[in-house]
Each structure stands twice: as structure tokens, then as C-alpha cells.
Design an enzyme around this catalytic site. Sequence first.
Site, PDB file in Angstrom:
ATOM      1  N   ALA A  41     -53.359  49.633  69.526  1.00 28.24           N
ATOM      2  CA  ALA A  41     -53.099  50.568  70.619  1.00 28.24           C
ATOM      3  C   ALA A  41     -53.830  51.880  70.386  1.00 28.24           C
ATOM      4  O   ALA A  41     -54.173  52.243  69.253  1.00 28.24           O
ATOM      5  CB  ALA A  41     -51.602  50.825  70.744  1.00 28.24           C
TER       6      ALA A  41
ATOM      7  N   GLY B   7     -51.937  45.975  67.977  1.00 25.73           N
ATOM      8  CA  GLY B   7     -51.916  45.319  69.276  1.00 25.73           C
ATOM      9  C   GLY B   7     -52.966  44.238  69.418  1.00 25.73           C
ATOM     10  O   GLY B   7     -52.773  43.266  70.146  1.00 25.73           O
TER      11      GLY B   7
ATOM     12  N   GLU C  43     -51.434  41.313  67.944  1.00 19.96           N
ATOM     13  CA  GLU C  43     -50.369  40.820  68.822  1.00 19.96           C
ATOM     14  C   GLU C  43     -50.931  40.058  70.020  1.00 19.96           C
ATOM     15  O   GLU C  43     -50.322  39.085  70.487  1.00 19.96           O
ATOM     16  CB  GLU C  43     -49.489  41.993  69.268  1.00 19.96           C
ATOM     17  CG  GLU C  43     -48.588  42.477  68.142  1.00 19.96           C
ATOM     18  CD  GLU C  43     -47.909  43.800  68.431  1.00 19.96           C
ATOM     19  OE1 GLU C  43     -46.670  43.863  68.343  1.00 19.96           O
ATOM     20  OE2 GLU C  43     -48.618  44.781  68.733  1.00 19.96           O
TER      21      GLU C  43
ATOM     22  N   GLU D   4     -48.343  48.879  61.716  1.00 20.77           N
ATOM     23  CA  GLU D   4     -47.441  49.816  62.403  1.00 20.77           C
ATOM     24  C   GLU D   4     -46.469  50.509  61.451  1.00 20.77           C
ATOM     25  O   GLU D   4     -46.080  51.665  61.683  1.00 20.77           O
ATOM     26  CB  GLU D   4     -46.663  49.088  63.500  1.00 20.77           C
ATOM     27  CG  GLU D   4     -47.499  48.658  64.693  1.00 20.77           C
ATOM     28  CD  GLU D   4     -48.128  47.278  64.519  1.00 20.77           C
ATOM     29  OE1 GLU D   4     -48.690  46.752  65.491  1.00 20.77           O
ATOM     30  OE2 GLU D   4     -48.083  46.713  63.387  1.00 20.77           O
TER      31      GLU D   4
END
Length: 269
Positions: free
Chosen positions: A71, A120, A123, A143
Site C-alpha cells: 500500500a 498488499g 495479499e 506490516e
Amino acid sequence: MPTPLTSDEPLLCDIHEGVATLRLNRPHKLNAISYAMADAMLRLLDRLETDPAVGAVVLTGAGDRAFSAGADIHEFSETVRRDGAAALRDFVRRGQTMTARLEAYTKPVIAAVNGLAYGGGCEITEAVHLAVASETARFAKPEIRLGMPPTFGGTQRLPRLAGRKRALELLLTGDSFSAERATELGLVNSVVPAGEALPAAQALAQRVLAHSPLATASIITAVTRGLNMGIAEGLLAESEQFARLLPSHDLSEGLSAWVERRPAAYTGS
């Protein structure tokens, strides 16, 4: 056919031989996922899902350094400082909606991981149906180093793919891992030489496109739903998908072609 987005857009689209190739297009930011990129992804997936010229989707990153480094933390941190409720709405829900859409998409989605797949980006790889990685790709769940858990589904999908203890090791340390390790953990289907991830993913898409699109969609639906069910419910979901195909031309054609030992001509109807 959807019109390809311009090079200034955060997401580019090219359609060729039934495959829509989507390119995360922020190479100067290692293809970090901004709000605008996530929104563009959702809009484009909606358009492609009903496009009869598209049978499969391939996702990759622009440039040769990253699939996606995760992100856009600068954008996200500004939202957190401004309003915690907005961070949940604008960041967490947006990211979870994007990965859930990819996971449940009725056309096969294949990641061509051509570089870093952190946060991300990892993910997205967890959520899509299939993935091919360059031998130089690296993955990570960093994270925890930001003082937070993954928020695009990583705490849920990674344990389902890799197992609880192996997933927790990655989630709790933030350590990076290789493409070969990603294959062992079930994140990636195969590893290919550097520069070959995209053509390998597109070739894999063509192998899938050789079969009935109705059968493909039914398999994806049964598997996606079944993973969140007990075995009895999952078997019922499987039966329901088969029942939906009973009146279809594709099932009749597939059976006839098998008996007659000829190539099937599927219509998706």
C-alpha cells in the site's frame, strides 16, 4: 472491448487473444497501491467481467523492480493522522474489497509476480486464483514493522494457504522470502526465469481458456465458497454448480466431443 487506459493512469489494460493484462502502473513508487489504483482495479474488473472478449485476467507490475511493494504508506499515514474512522473506511475496507473481488472473480485471475510483492502486493498474490513468479521475486508481510497487522486479508488468506504456524512466522517477523519459498507455501504455482513471469502467466491463461468458460467459473465459485464451509456444505456447493451446467450447451458439447474424440467447441452458453 474496454478502452485501454492511458499511460498516466495507475492501472493499464491491454486485451489480446482473450486475455486482459492489467499492469499496476506506478513504477516510480514500486507500484504501491494508492486509493486511485484500488478504485481503478475495481472499476476495470467490473467492466471486464461482462466483456465477452475477455476470458481471463493477468495482473503484473510496471517496470522490472516490483509487482507491488504494498500500500501507499504515505497516503495511508496521512489518513490515519487525520481520522481513524476514515482510515478504516478508505484504506482497510477499500483494500479488502479489492482482494475479495479478485478472489471471487468469475474469470480466472493470474498474477505474474515480476519483482517485489510486499504487503498488499503479497495479499493480491494470495487472493488471485493462480500465480507465476520470476525467480528474482521477493515476498514479505512487513506490516508488523509499521505497528499494525495486514489489512487486505493477509491474516486470513495466508494461514489458509500456508498453514497456521508457517503463516504466523511470516506475519510476526516481517521477514522476506524467495519465490521458491512462496511456491512451497502455496502462494505461487511456479517459478520462471527473470523476465518470463508475464509470458508464462499469459501462456497459463491460454491453457485455461481452452476449456469451457462456464465450467471454469463454476470451479472457481465452488472452490472459493467451499474454503469457508464445512465439507458437507462444500459438497452441496459443488453439486449446485454442476446442476447449473446441466442445461448448458458447453456440458453437452464437452460430453459429445469426448465420446467422439474431437476438440470441443465451447460457446459459454
